[in-house]
Each structure stands twice: as C-alpha cells, then as structure tokens.
Design an enzyme around this catalytic site. Sequence first.
Site, short mmCIF file in Angstrom:
data_model
loop_
_atom_site.label_atom_id
_atom_site.label_comp_id
_atom_site.label_asym_id
_atom_site.label_seq_id
_atom_site.Cartn_x
_atom_site.Cartn_y
_atom_site.Cartn_z
CG HIS A 178 -0.39 0.34 2.51
ND1 HIS A 178 0.05 -0.61 3.41
CD2 HIS A 178 -0.17 1.54 3.10
CE1 HIS A 178 0.50 0.00 4.49
NE2 HIS A 178 0.38 1.30 4.34
CG ASP A 208 0.10 -4.01 2.88
OD1 ASP A 208 0.55 -3.53 1.83
OD2 ASP A 208 -0.16 -3.31 3.89
CB SER A 221 2.96 2.07 6.33
OG SER A 221 1.77 2.07 7.06
#
EC number: 3.4.21.-
Length: 250
Positions: free
Chosen positions: A63, A111, A204
């Site tokens: 992402h 992910d 992230s």
Amino acid sequence: MKLGLLCALLSLLAGHGWADTRAIGAEECRPNSQPWQAGLFHLTRLFCGATLISDRWLLTAAHCRKPYLWVRLGEHHLWKWEGPEQLFRVTDFFPHPGFNKDLSANDHNDDIMLIRLPRQARLSPAVQPLNLSQTCVSPGMQCLISGWGAVSSPKALFPVTLQCANISILENKLCHWAYPGHISDSMLCAGLWEGGRGSCQGDSGGPLVCNGTLAGVVSGGAEPCSRPRRPAVYTSVCHYLDWIQEIMEN
C-alpha cells in the site's frame, strides 16, 4: 532540501481505513544502528519506511506504492546531511499479485512489495542489508521496530530522528479478537496488548526485526495508534520467501 524535508514532516500522508502506522512509545535509535532502514518519499513527502534486503532490493508494504518514489538510505536525522545518506529515484515496483489495490476495501492481505533500486547501494557501516527470517516468529518473542512515524496519536507529532521501540509478538487469537474477519495466516500482530507502544502513521512498510532478521513488514492498525487491545498488524515475511526469491532472481 532541508525546507522540503521540513514540509515532509508536516504533510505525511494519512492512512486508508487502517491507519498507516507510527512508532508510539519509542526512543531515538542510536545513529545508524538500523543500517537497513530506508525512507520512502513521494515528491518531498516522507510517508513510508522500507528495508534494504540486498544492495539492489527493498522490501516494503504494497500500500506504499506511488507512481514513482525517492528512496533514502543511511538516514538518521531528516533535517541534517550527515554523510552516509544515499538517494535513489525508483520506478521498478513489484507488489504481491494477491494485494487488493483498492485501499478503501481495508484489505491488507498480501500487503508486501519489492522495490528494485536503479543501481547498487554503496554498502557501509550505515547502509547494510538485513537477512530475511527463514522461520515464522512465535508469540512472546521480543522484536524491534523502527521508523520516522508519529510518536503521539491521535494528535500526530513527528520526530526528526529515527525512532526505535521494543515490542512483543502477540498470540494469533488476540490478533483475530482485535480485528475480527481481517486477519489471515500471513499476518501477525505485535506490540503491547495493554497499549502504549507500537507502530503508527509514517512507519508503514518498515521493518519488524526479530532475532536479527526481518520477520515482518508494518502493514496497518487501529486509529488512534497503540490503544489497548488494538495492536499493529504486520505482514509475516516467512510466508513470502519463495515469492521474494523468484522476483529477485527473475
């Protein structure tokens, strides 16, 4: 450049559904103690982390993909040029084919993404790849997270230096309890069940390091970050070793 990085800290990208995760309850890392840590920039905005796994490849969260990115290695203080920093413009992205590109779906399965650098990184004490974990981690294992993500939530305050925090791998049943219907076998939860320490917005794609190897990639979590019984969620690297090897070799 320094003005651009200042703007980056003030305009970090917001998350989609699950918040892009940040380091809460962290302390400043010893400079260059995490030589595999990379920062991902979109234009001038730092918005994700990544891990150097060879002199040409990074591993991060799917992402975190943008049309093109700048990668910085050897970084510690975002506002200062300290010598070991290296800058790359990257356009070669290899997200896992199972990842749902519709970020509004709150689907964090698969992910994970590889990024190929346009040239070899110059390895040094401040820039070193991290080995991948060949086995899956167990509940209770002590691990380390790092990143430039926010150090407070919900009012986000962002650090200028790389932050580190020690956290624990949590039992799978706690992960399923925290996020019913959203957890697959290729995910794991880590942090403190009582809250107060874990990753958050801006972290992230960054590393979860266990026993000196890369065990997880920061994927998502609840907002505000590090609430009790809402740990951060990571993509478990051990489930993707064959895919990673295939992409890097071909």
